[in-house]
Motif scaffolding. Structure first.
Motif, PDB file in Angstrom:
ATOM      1  N   TYR A 310       0.228 -23.700   5.762  1.00 38.61           N
ATOM      2  CA  TYR A 310       0.068 -22.640   4.775  1.00 38.61           C
ATOM      3  C   TYR A 310       0.881 -21.427   5.231  1.00 38.61           C
ATOM      4  N   SER A 311       1.069 -20.491   4.329  1.00 40.84           N
ATOM      5  CA  SER A 311       1.915 -19.332   4.609  1.00 40.84           C
ATOM      6  C   SER A 311       1.156 -18.040   4.372  1.00 40.84           C
ATOM      7  N   LEU A 312       1.474 -17.056   5.184  1.00 39.26           N
ATOM      8  CA  LEU A 312       1.004 -15.697   4.959  1.00 39.26           C
ATOM      9  C   LEU A 312       2.131 -14.943   4.261  1.00 39.26           C
ATOM     10  N   LEU A 313       1.921 -14.598   2.994  1.00 38.37           N
ATOM     11  CA  LEU A 313       2.914 -13.798   2.276  1.00 38.37           C
ATOM     12  C   LEU A 313       2.715 -12.328   2.612  1.00 38.37           C
ATOM     13  N   VAL A 314       3.809 -11.647   2.884  1.00 34.51           N
ATOM     14  CA  VAL A 314       3.767 -10.211   3.179  1.00 34.51           C
ATOM     15  C   VAL A 314       4.879  -9.521   2.402  1.00 34.51           C
ATOM     16  N   GLY A 315       4.519  -8.531   1.633  1.00 35.95           N
ATOM     17  CA  GLY A 315       5.502  -7.684   0.963  1.00 35.95           C
ATOM     18  C   GLY A 315       5.154  -6.235   1.243  1.00 35.95           C
ATOM     19  N   HIS A 316       6.140  -5.349   1.142  1.00 33.17           N
ATOM     20  CA  HIS A 316       5.817  -3.938   1.366  1.00 33.17           C
ATOM     21  C   HIS A 316       6.680  -3.028   0.505  1.00 33.17           C
ATOM     22  N   GLN A 317       6.152  -1.838   0.282  1.00 33.50           N
ATOM     23  CA  GLN A 317       6.860  -0.800  -0.453  1.00 33.50           C
ATOM     24  C   GLN A 317       6.427   0.545   0.101  1.00 33.50           C
ATOM     25  N   PRO A 318       7.297   1.553   0.052  1.00 32.27           N
ATOM     26  CA  PRO A 318       6.906   2.871   0.554  1.00 32.27           C
ATOM     27  C   PRO A 318       5.891   3.527  -0.372  1.00 32.27           C
ATOM     28  N   LEU A 319       4.973   4.278   0.212  1.00 31.20           N
ATOM     29  CA  LEU A 319       3.997   5.021  -0.575  1.00 31.20           C
ATOM     30  C   LEU A 319       4.605   6.318  -1.084  1.00 31.20           C
ATOM     31  N   HIS A 320       4.266   6.688  -2.317  1.00 29.60           N
ATOM     32  CA  HIS A 320       4.585   8.022  -2.797  1.00 29.60           C
ATOM     33  C   HIS A 320       3.723   9.029  -2.040  1.00 29.60           C
ATOM     34  N   GLN A 321       4.150  10.273  -2.084  1.00 28.16           N
ATOM     35  CA  GLN A 321       3.425  11.305  -1.357  1.00 28.16           C
ATOM     36  C   GLN A 321       1.970  11.404  -1.808  1.00 28.16           C
ATOM     37  N   ASP A 322       1.740  11.317  -3.118  1.00 32.24           N
ATOM     38  CA  ASP A 322       0.369  11.465  -3.617  1.00 32.24           C
ATOM     39  C   ASP A 322      -0.488  10.244  -3.329  1.00 32.24           C
ATOM     40  N   GLU A 323       0.130   9.123  -2.921  1.00 30.15           N
ATOM     41  CA  GLU A 323      -0.627   7.925  -2.578  1.00 30.15           C
ATOM     42  C   GLU A 323      -1.073   7.926  -1.118  1.00 30.15           C
ATOM     43  N   ARG A 324      -0.549   8.838  -0.340  1.00 33.99           N
ATOM     44  CA  ARG A 324      -0.860   8.847   1.100  1.00 33.99           C
ATOM     45  C   ARG A 324      -2.166   9.563   1.399  1.00 33.99           C
ATOM     46  N   HIS A 325      -2.754  10.198   0.419  1.00 34.37           N
ATOM     47  CA  HIS A 325      -3.991  10.940   0.646  1.00 34.37           C
ATOM     48  C   HIS A 325      -4.964  10.597  -0.462  1.00 34.37           C
ATOM     49  N   GLN A 326      -5.446   9.355  -0.436  1.00 37.51           N
ATOM     50  CA  GLN A 326      -6.391   8.922  -1.453  1.00 37.51           C
ATOM     51  C   GLN A 326      -7.724   9.642  -1.268  1.00 37.51           C
ATOM     52  N   GLY A 327      -8.261  10.201  -2.362  1.00 33.10           N
ATOM     53  CA  GLY A 327      -9.545  10.876  -2.285  1.00 33.10           C
ATOM     54  C   GLY A 327     -10.677   9.884  -2.406  1.00 33.10           C
ATOM     55  N   LEU A 328     -11.053   9.239  -1.309  1.00 33.66           N
ATOM     56  CA  LEU A 328     -12.092   8.219  -1.326  1.00 33.66           C
ATOM     57  C   LEU A 328     -13.356   8.767  -0.686  1.00 33.66           C
ATOM     58  N   SER A 329     -14.467   8.572  -1.352  1.00 37.64           N
ATOM     59  CA  SER A 329     -15.729   9.052  -0.805  1.00 37.64           C
ATOM     60  C   SER A 329     -16.158   8.195   0.372  1.00 37.64           C
ATOM     61  N   ASP A 434      -3.210  -0.451   2.124  1.00 36.47           N
ATOM     62  CA  ASP A 434      -2.399   0.742   2.329  1.00 36.47           C
ATOM     63  C   ASP A 434      -2.428   1.158   3.785  1.00 36.47           C
ATOM     64  N   GLY A 435      -1.231   1.353   4.350  1.00 34.53           N
ATOM     65  CA  GLY A 435      -1.101   1.975   5.654  1.00 34.53           C
ATOM     66  C   GLY A 435      -0.720   3.428   5.478  1.00 34.53           C
ATOM     67  N   PRO A 436      -0.388   4.112   6.561  1.00 38.81           N
ATOM     68  CA  PRO A 436      -0.035   5.529   6.466  1.00 38.81           C
ATOM     69  C   PRO A 436       1.216   5.787   5.635  1.00 38.81           C
ATOM     70  N   GLU A 437       2.189   4.868   5.706  1.00 39.71           N
ATOM     71  CA  GLU A 437       3.461   5.106   5.038  1.00 39.71           C
ATOM     72  C   GLU A 437       3.814   4.048   4.001  1.00 39.71           C
ATOM     73  N   HIS A 438       3.228   2.858   4.100  1.00 42.64           N
ATOM     74  CA  HIS A 438       3.620   1.752   3.224  1.00 42.64           C
ATOM     75  C   HIS A 438       2.398   1.090   2.590  1.00 42.64           C
ATOM     76  N   ARG A 439       2.618   0.518   1.442  1.00 40.74           N
ATOM     77  CA  ARG A 439       1.634  -0.343   0.801  1.00 40.74           C
ATOM     78  C   ARG A 439       2.053  -1.787   1.056  1.00 40.74           C
ATOM     79  N   TYR A 440       1.115  -2.593   1.539  1.00 37.80           N
ATOM     80  CA  TYR A 440       1.405  -3.984   1.887  1.00 37.80           C
ATOM     81  C   TYR A 440       0.690  -4.926   0.915  1.00 37.80           C
ATOM     82  N   PHE A 441       1.405  -5.946   0.502  1.00 40.34           N
ATOM     83  CA  PHE A 441       0.860  -7.009  -0.334  1.00 40.34           C
ATOM     84  C   PHE A 441       0.721  -8.243   0.549  1.00 40.34           C
ATOM     85  N   VAL A 442      -0.490  -8.737   0.704  1.00 42.12           N
ATOM     86  CA  VAL A 442      -0.754  -9.794   1.689  1.00 42.12           C
ATOM     87  C   VAL A 442      -1.602 -10.885   1.047  1.00 42.12           C
ATOM     88  N   GLY A 443      -1.235 -12.144   1.261  1.00 34.52           N
ATOM     89  CA  GLY A 443      -2.022 -13.258   0.751  1.00 34.52           C
ATOM     90  C   GLY A 443      -1.658 -14.550   1.450  1.00 34.52           C
TER      91      GLY A 443
END
Length: 492
Positions: A310-329, A434-443
């Motif tokens: 089986y394979s681990l798929l990994v994709g990534h893209q840079p986060l926009h500035q407003d995505e780096r500070h998600q307001g999560l309770s 989501d990491g600090p700088e990138h969004r990762y797609f993993v499956g």
């Protein structure tokens, strides 16, 4: 006259050389064309247009059945064995375990109407040509949300025979990285339609050629290539793909694990492999322990199924500035942790938002008091020898560890080290981290290869052919450990 002069003047040697050059150029051009055609529309001139048109028609009717007859809250054994055949003008469509997959789709927050619209919209399906050695055909819906993949009978039988434990695994770990299978079907195409379709092609030739082709076609009717096709539907790991700038297929080994990347600025989609990832890292910070733990849980499950490759798929893209500070309770973060690792968590909760794992703000106080009161506890991967959760794999066999074994104080201390993939306004939350700088797609995909006698022989052959190198065909236990180690080594 020298040989060079003979070649230039069109002598026998020159003709032979030019003929060989032309053949190599033709085949090289063909290979390059197929290599570059990663994703393209299946229009009316495409060889799969007829097949995909029937798929769309059949799937629309199949989903309409579940719209008219919603699945029960509690699935029965009959639901897992159910086979429904719908007859259309030129083909039949069989749907396997329809209520089970409808129940899974519901747990993922998608409605049947949305699913039906995506599968049967006016836009043509897309064909994806990968560098995989698989003989399967890959199609995507026009919105790129769902994958359709042809499978052989053995693979379909394997999936259906293990469907119950697959569903139990997803219920226990609703944030599992395993690819989400959304349907299994078989399409039976009328011989009459196939021959009539080929007749239209015969009319473009001259009379004698028509006779020859017609004769060959009659002979080939004994084994029509598309007379019967099994196929599965899956949620696309790489969705939405608008800003994904790199995709990788990881198996944790070296042999045949390099793909030539496309030139910079190219729009062609190429899935890279392990050796292309060398020197890179999946940077998650607080989310790293969760990923390590979930990979360990999922690969342990696949080990028990006795599968490999089986394979681990990994994709990534840079986060926009407003995505780096998600307001999560705080409550949302803790609930996502709980749903990721607590035994018995269910993906379906009455009154919950359509995106699984998002906690309504009005429930925050109740949830926090529940956690403080000690009624629930959750855990992230812990190391045996230190406080670094990222060292969870050291010295551990690839077996599932019991969850819920830590104290509430540990929950409060480690609440940031959890799964934050479930972004409220995101269409495909289950494969996103989501990491600090990138969004990762993993499956994790391609879970059908059983460690059979044939695979054992292949393992010994590859040991002789590739001494000292890591190749894909190893025992399920070794494969599990190796992929977990790859994630350990390539995340930070």
């Amino acid at each position: 006259m020298s040989q060079t002069e003979m070649e230039m003047s069109g002598g026998p040697a020159g003709m032979t050389r030019r003929t060989g050059t032309v053949k190599r150029a033709m085949w090289g051009g063909l290979r390059q064309q197929w290599k570059l055609l990663g994703l393209f529309e299946i229009d009316q001139q495409h060889e799969f247009y007829s097949l995909t048109s029937m798929m769309k028609e059949g799937l629309s009717a199949a989903v309409q059945t579940t719209i008219d007859n919603p699945p029960p809250d509690e699935l029965s054994e009959d639901d897992y064995r159910l086979e429904v055949t719908q007859i259309h003008k030129d083909f039949k469509m069989e749907t396997f375990a329809g209520p089970v997959f409808a129940s899974l789709r519901r747990s993922l927050g998608m409605t049947e109407k949305e699913y039906q619209h995506s599968l049967s919209s006016d836009g043509s399906y897309l064909q994806f040509i990968s560098n995989s050695k698989s003989k399967a055909d890959f199609f995507l819906t026009n919105d790129k949300c769902f994958f359709l993949k042809t499978q052989n009978k053995r693979e379909v039988k394997f999936l259906l025979s293990n469907l119950r434990i697959y569903m139990e695994h997803l219920e226990k770990y609703p944030h599992s990285l395993l690819v989400k299978f959304l349907g299994v079907h078989r399409i039976n195409i009328s011989h009459r339609r196939k021959v009539q379709t080929d007749y239209r092609l015969l009319f473009i030739g001259i009379a004698c050629v028509m006779i020859i082709i017609y004769y060959l076609q009659l002979c080939s009717c004994l084994v029509l290539p598309f007379s019967q096709k099994y196929f599965i539907l899956m949620q696309s790991v790489f969705y939405p793909d608008d800003r994904i700038n790199a995709r990788y297929d990881i198996k944790g080994c070296e042999v045949s694990r390099w793909t030539d990347p496309t030139p910079e600025g190219s729009q062609v989609i190429v899935v890279l492999k392990d050796l292309n990832f060398k020197g890179q890292y999946i940077t998650l910070d607080q989310q790293r322990p969760w990923l390590l733990r979930q990979v360990e849980i999922d690969t342990s499950f696949l080990q028990r199924l006795n599968v490999l490759d089986y394979s681990l798929l990994v994709g990534h893209q840079p986060l926009h500035q407003d995505e780096r500070h998600q307001g999560l309770s705080f409550a949302t973060l803790v609930m996502r942790t709980k749903k990721s690792v607590i035994t018995g968590s269910s993906p379906t909760h009455a009154g919950m938002p359509t995106v699984p794992g998002v906690v309504p703000e009005e429930d925050s106080t109740l949830l926090v008091s529940e956690m403080d009161g000690g009624t629930e506890s959750c855990s992230v991967a812990e190391s045996r020898g230190g406080s670094d959760p990222g060292s969870a794999l050291s010295g551990r066999t690839c077996t599932e560890q019991p969850a819920g074994s830590v104290t509430d104080s540990m929950v409060l201390r480690d609440f940031q080290a959890q799964n934050r993939r479930l972004l409220p306004n995101f269409k495909n939350p289950l494969h996103v981290i989501d990491g600090p700088e990138h969004r990762y797609f993993v499956g994790i995909i391609d879970i059908f290869t059983v460690y059979s006698f044939k695979k054992r022989m292949e393992h010994w052959w590859k040991r002789l052919r590739h001494p000292g190198q890591a190749f894909s065909t190893v025992s399920p236990t070794s494969y599990c450990l190796r992929l977990c180690q790859w994630v350990q080594d390539h995340t930070k």
